[in-house]
Write a protein that holds these residues in place. Structure first.
Motif, PDB file in Angstrom:
ATOM      1  N   ILE A  70      -6.450   3.166  -0.598  1.00  0.00           N
ATOM      2  CA  ILE A  70      -7.385   2.358  -1.385  1.00  0.00           C
ATOM      3  C   ILE A  70      -8.677   2.121  -0.608  1.00  0.00           C
ATOM      4  N   ASP A  71      -9.781   2.101  -1.310  1.00  0.00           N
ATOM      5  CA  ASP A  71     -11.070   1.823  -0.689  1.00  0.00           C
ATOM      6  C   ASP A  71     -11.015   0.492   0.050  1.00  0.00           C
TER       7      ASP A  71
ATOM      8  N   LEU B  56       0.863  -1.179   0.000  1.00  0.00           N
ATOM      9  CA  LEU B  56       0.000   0.000   0.000  1.00  0.00           C
ATOM     10  C   LEU B  56       0.906   1.237   0.000  1.00  0.00           C
ATOM     11  N   ASN B  57       1.106   1.804  -1.178  1.00  0.00           N
ATOM     12  CA  ASN B  57       2.238   2.696  -1.395  1.00  0.00           C
ATOM     13  C   ASN B  57       1.967   4.176  -1.156  1.00  0.00           C
ATOM     14  N   GLN B  58       3.025   4.838  -0.706  1.00  0.00           N
ATOM     15  CA  GLN B  58       3.132   6.290  -0.672  1.00  0.00           C
ATOM     16  C   GLN B  58       4.521   6.643  -1.205  1.00  0.00           C
ATOM     17  N   ASN B  59       4.745   7.901  -1.511  1.00  0.00           N
ATOM     18  CA  ASN B  59       6.086   8.317  -1.927  1.00  0.00           C
ATOM     19  C   ASN B  59       6.913   8.651  -0.692  1.00  0.00           C
ATOM     20  N   THR B  60       7.205   7.623   0.090  1.00  0.00           N
ATOM     21  CA  THR B  60       7.976   7.777   1.320  1.00  0.00           C
ATOM     22  C   THR B  60       9.099   6.747   1.344  1.00  0.00           C
ATOM     23  N   THR B  61      10.034   6.952   2.266  1.00  0.00           N
ATOM     24  CA  THR B  61      11.226   6.100   2.320  1.00  0.00           C
ATOM     25  C   THR B  61      10.881   4.646   2.594  1.00  0.00           C
ATOM     26  N   GLY B  62      10.020   4.399   3.570  1.00  0.00           N
ATOM     27  CA  GLY B  62       9.648   3.022   3.884  1.00  0.00           C
ATOM     28  C   GLY B  62       9.010   2.312   2.714  1.00  0.00           C
ATOM     29  N   SER B  63       8.113   2.993   2.042  1.00  0.00           N
ATOM     30  CA  SER B  63       7.424   2.408   0.892  1.00  0.00           C
ATOM     31  C   SER B  63       8.405   2.034  -0.208  1.00  0.00           C
ATOM     32  N   LEU B  64       9.321   2.938  -0.531  1.00  0.00           N
ATOM     33  CA  LEU B  64      10.285   2.684  -1.608  1.00  0.00           C
ATOM     34  C   LEU B  64      11.291   1.611  -1.219  1.00  0.00           C
ATOM     35  N   CYS B  65      11.735   1.612   0.032  1.00  0.00           N
ATOM     36  CA  CYS B  65      12.662   0.564   0.485  1.00  0.00           C
ATOM     37  C   CYS B  65      12.012  -0.818   0.366  1.00  0.00           C
ATOM     38  N   GLY B  66      10.741  -0.906   0.701  1.00  0.00           N
ATOM     39  CA  GLY B  66      10.034  -2.165   0.561  1.00  0.00           C
ATOM     40  C   GLY B  66       9.964  -2.618  -0.883  1.00  0.00           C
ATOM     41  N   TYR B  67       9.598  -1.700  -1.769  1.00  0.00           N
ATOM     42  CA  TYR B  67       9.520  -2.026  -3.194  1.00  0.00           C
ATOM     43  C   TYR B  67      10.859  -2.539  -3.713  1.00  0.00           C
ATOM     44  N   TYR B  68      11.931  -1.826  -3.393  1.00  0.00           N
ATOM     45  CA  TYR B  68      13.264  -2.234  -3.832  1.00  0.00           C
ATOM     46  C   TYR B  68      13.595  -3.636  -3.312  1.00  0.00           C
TER      47      TYR B  68
END
Length: 274
Positions: free
Chosen positions: A78-79, A50-62
């Motif tokens: 998301i609904d 469940l993404n945002q443009n934040t450090t935690g979100s991007l680190c997880g994606y990577y």
């Protein structure tokens, strides 16, 4: 094939992320964060991110992409009904979500927390085998309210990222700013095409309509800005064409055709400002 398998090798001391919260993440840090997270998740697991443009979100994606874990990229707000429908349909084993949303999953086990994000283990459900080439899942603009998804392979992602890199001559000196959401294919392609080249992502959750966005862009000397047609309509209203942004080298647009008038105005701005 893993899309970020070579990203860290020659760029360990370069920043991968500079966030508007003051966080600076080197490529070497990103590798450590990635290893610590994926030690908690078996390879070929399905994660709802469940993404945002934040450090935690991007680190997880990577971490997920580099270690063979398959994320479904969703927006963090998301609904709830659609999210539950997707969970029932696809039975993910884990959620990667903002830590401040954990109260919604108080009965589930929290396995790991990085910056502003946490990994939650969902209850037992049927586990579906994932194809070895499957890298990630995306929703489409036409499937809002529907559980239909698009499957992308590692080869798809890498070919897209390399094609963009070649066309725009992206290298490790680039600093794109996140003006689009991570769960959107265009926003994600910007992240991918820059991370594979050891560039620095300027990470902000602020929109182009907020003064914080422009302060962050200027203070960190962003080299590129991207948007959809609506973004460019807003940029014109914000008098972008009168701004002095000497660090900016590239403007990119996708997500639909830009109308002729806007196209001409922005093309002329680019010509005058090199």
């Amino acid at each position: 094939m893993k899309i970020f398998s070579n990203a860290e090798r020659s760029n360990t001391t370069r920043p991968a992320i500079l966030s508007d919260k003051g966080e600076k993440i080197l490529y070497s840090d990103l590798e450590d964060i990635s290893d610590n997270l994926t030690n908690k998740v078996p390879s070929r697991s399905l994660v709802f991110s469940l993404n945002q443009n934040t450090t935690g979100s991007l680190c997880g994606y990577y971490a997920f992409l580099k270690n063979g874990i398959v994320p479904l990229m969703l927006e963090s707000n998301i609904d709830s009904g659609l999210l539950q429908n997707l969970i029932s349909t696809y039975c993910p084993e884990y959620l990667w979500l903002p830590t401040n949303e954990l109260n919604k999953y108080s009965k589930n086990q929290v396995l790991h927390t990085i910056f502003d994000y946490s990994l939650v283990k969902l209850g037992e459900c049927k586990k579906y085998p994932l194809h070895e080439d499957l890298a990630l899942l995306l929703t489409t603009s036409g499937s809002t309210g529907s559980p239909k998804l698009v499957k992308l392979t590692y080869e798809n992602l890498l070919a897209n990222a390399e094609s963009i890199s070649d066309y725009l001559s992206i290298d490790s000196t680039e600093k794109p700013i996140t003006s689009l959401p991570m769960h959107y294919s265009f926003g994600l392609s910007i992240i991918n095409s820059h991370l594979i080249n050891g560039a620095t992502i300027l990470l902000t959750n602020s929109s182009i309509m907020q003064k914080e966005f422009w302060s962050f862009l200027k203070s960190n000397e962003a080299t590129s800005l991207s948007g959809i047609p609506y973004s460019f309509e807003m940029l014109k209203k914000l008098r972008f064409l009168s701004m002095d942004l000497p660090s900016l080298k590239t403007i990119t647009q996708a997500g639909g055709k830009l109308n002729h008038e806007l196209n001409s105005e922005f093309s002329e701005y680019c010509r005058k400002n090199d």
